[in-house]
Design an enzyme around this catalytic site. Structure first.
Site, mmCIF file in Angstrom:
data_model
loop_
_atom_site.group_PDB
_atom_site.id
_atom_site.type_symbol
_atom_site.label_atom_id
_atom_site.label_comp_id
_atom_site.label_asym_id
_atom_site.label_seq_id
_atom_site.Cartn_x
_atom_site.Cartn_y
_atom_site.Cartn_z
ATOM 1 N N ASP A 158 39.710 -2.278 23.800
ATOM 2 C CA ASP A 158 40.733 -3.048 24.498
ATOM 3 C C ASP A 158 41.537 -3.861 23.496
ATOM 4 O O ASP A 158 40.987 -4.460 22.569
ATOM 5 C CB ASP A 158 40.093 -4.004 25.509
ATOM 6 C CG ASP A 158 41.139 -4.878 26.184
ATOM 7 O OD1 ASP A 158 41.879 -4.356 27.031
ATOM 8 O OD2 ASP A 158 41.233 -6.076 25.840
ATOM 9 N N TYR A 211 47.877 -10.197 20.623
ATOM 10 C CA TYR A 211 46.891 -10.484 19.592
ATOM 11 C C TYR A 211 47.503 -10.304 18.202
ATOM 12 O O TYR A 211 47.587 -9.195 17.675
ATOM 13 C CB TYR A 211 45.665 -9.577 19.733
ATOM 14 C CG TYR A 211 44.984 -9.650 21.086
ATOM 15 C CD1 TYR A 211 45.139 -10.745 21.929
ATOM 16 C CD2 TYR A 211 44.184 -8.603 21.528
ATOM 17 C CE1 TYR A 211 44.510 -10.801 23.167
ATOM 18 C CE2 TYR A 211 43.550 -8.647 22.758
ATOM 19 C CZ TYR A 211 43.717 -9.745 23.576
ATOM 20 O OH TYR A 211 43.087 -9.784 24.799
ATOM 21 N N LYS A 226 47.802 -4.138 27.075
ATOM 22 C CA LYS A 226 48.345 -5.033 28.095
ATOM 23 C C LYS A 226 49.869 -5.050 28.059
ATOM 24 O O LYS A 226 50.477 -4.717 27.045
ATOM 25 C CB LYS A 226 47.770 -6.435 27.893
ATOM 26 C CG LYS A 226 46.233 -6.420 27.899
ATOM 27 C CD LYS A 226 45.622 -7.767 27.648
ATOM 28 C CE LYS A 226 44.101 -7.661 27.628
ATOM 29 N NZ LYS A 226 43.604 -7.054 26.381
#
Length: 336
Positions: free
Chosen positions: A46, A51, A77
């Site tokens: 994931d 990030y 995401k």
């Protein structure tokens, strides 16, 4: 589609630390950690554009773009578009402050419209170097990033990202979609909608040994009723349950430090690792499909897998509950 039918195992690799969360992780250390995850059999990864402003996706892609695509499951995401333009001021990441201060300096556009969602997916595919993504999470439409404005961000996602992701799932482009958040309320609102319907959700930090009461009140009963699965992010509560000092992305307050000491004292008495207690607790709820601890050192991967396999006495769980260290509503391993 049930996430339990998509995910290959009960444990995956959470890549937020690969975005230089808390500290600058050298490239060689990051790659060694991810290689260790693959070598130990981890097949669910994931990540997210947020990030490190794309850094984690780039690093995850360095590993996965060289692996047979059918051998792993990948989630990322939507909600952030990473630009080539560099940031000149300070980032506003809500309660998370300068969490990724050591990441890339690229500007981040925070947007959950249909157009931005498609741009976000395109950017992720490019950084990851893969031809498809299995699961897409709608990222951070919650209070911790937006304060009182979070409901308007939720509405933007409902009419934008939710519909795009539902279409991609229906077309077979992705296998599943849901929310990836640090708060329960956005997921509850989503589950209350007539449409679109998510397949699951990634809940970070809200179903750990240290924080699970709120999720048990409304969210998890709703999820169980609708057959919607949960991926548990942050099972170590930002590190405090793995020997670190952070809780909720900042230095742990005294009451949390004291609670961890009590859990550790009980675990020591039974010869149980706190990591084992943390991971196995998070997976004990029927809605839990997988847990995704993060790591920045290769040795941590073997530790996590050993913790998952560790035999924990039923009496430990029973005493944990009697000591009021877990909610009486929380399902515990062994049917306690």
């Amino acid at each position: 589609m049930s996430l339990k039918n998509v995910l290959p195992a009960h444990i995956g690799f959470g890549s937020a630390p690969m975005g230089n969360m808390f500290r600058a992780v050298p490239d060689e250390e990051a790659l060694a950690t991810m290689n260790a995850a693959w070598d130990e059999g981890i097949r669910y990864y994931d990540t997210a554009p947020l990030y490190g402003a794309g850094l984690a996706e780039i690093r995850v892609g360095e590993l996965l773009s060289r692996k047979p695509r059918d051998e792993f499951v990948l989630s990322t995401k939507v909600g952030r578009v990473i630009l080539d333009e560099l940031e000149t001021g300070n980032r506003d990441l809500g309660e998370k402050g300068d969490l990724f201060a050591n990441g890339r300096k690229n500007k981040i556009v925070h947007e959950w419209t249909a157009e931005a969602t498609e741009r976000s997916v395109e950017g992720s595919l490019k950084r990851l170097g893969v031809d498809r993504i299995d699961i897409l999470w709608v990222h951070d439409i919650a209070q911790d990033f937006h304060g009182d404005l979070w409901v308007s961000k939720f509405e933007e996602a409902r009419t934008g990202a939710f519909r795009v992701l539902s279409r991609l799932r229906d077309e077979g482009v992705i296998k599943a979609w849901g929310l990836g958040v640090n708060r329960t309320e956005p997921v509850e609102m989503t589950l209350a909608l007539d449409e679109p319907r998510p397949d699951g959700f990634l809940l970070a930090g809200r179903y750990s040994l240290l924080d699970h009461e709120h999720a048990l009140q409304r969210l998890l009963p709703m999820a169980a009723e609708q057959g919607v699965d949960m991926v548990v992010g942050g099972p170590y509560s930002s590190g405090i349950l793995a020997g670190g000092t952070h809780f909720e992305y900042v230095e742990a307050p005294p009451d949390i430090v004291d609670r961890v000491k009590r859990i550790k004292a009980l675990a020591d008495r039974y010869g149980v690792g706190v990591k084992a207690a943390a991971l196995q607790f998070s997976l004990a709820h029927p809605a839990s499909a997988a847990v995704i601890p993060g790591a920045t050192k290769p040795s941590r991967i073997a530790e996590d897998l050993a913790a998952l396999r560790e035999q924990v006495p039923v009496d430990f769980w029973r005493e944990l509950r009697e000591a009021d260290l877990v909610s009486p509503k929380a399902p515990l391993p062994g049917g306690v």
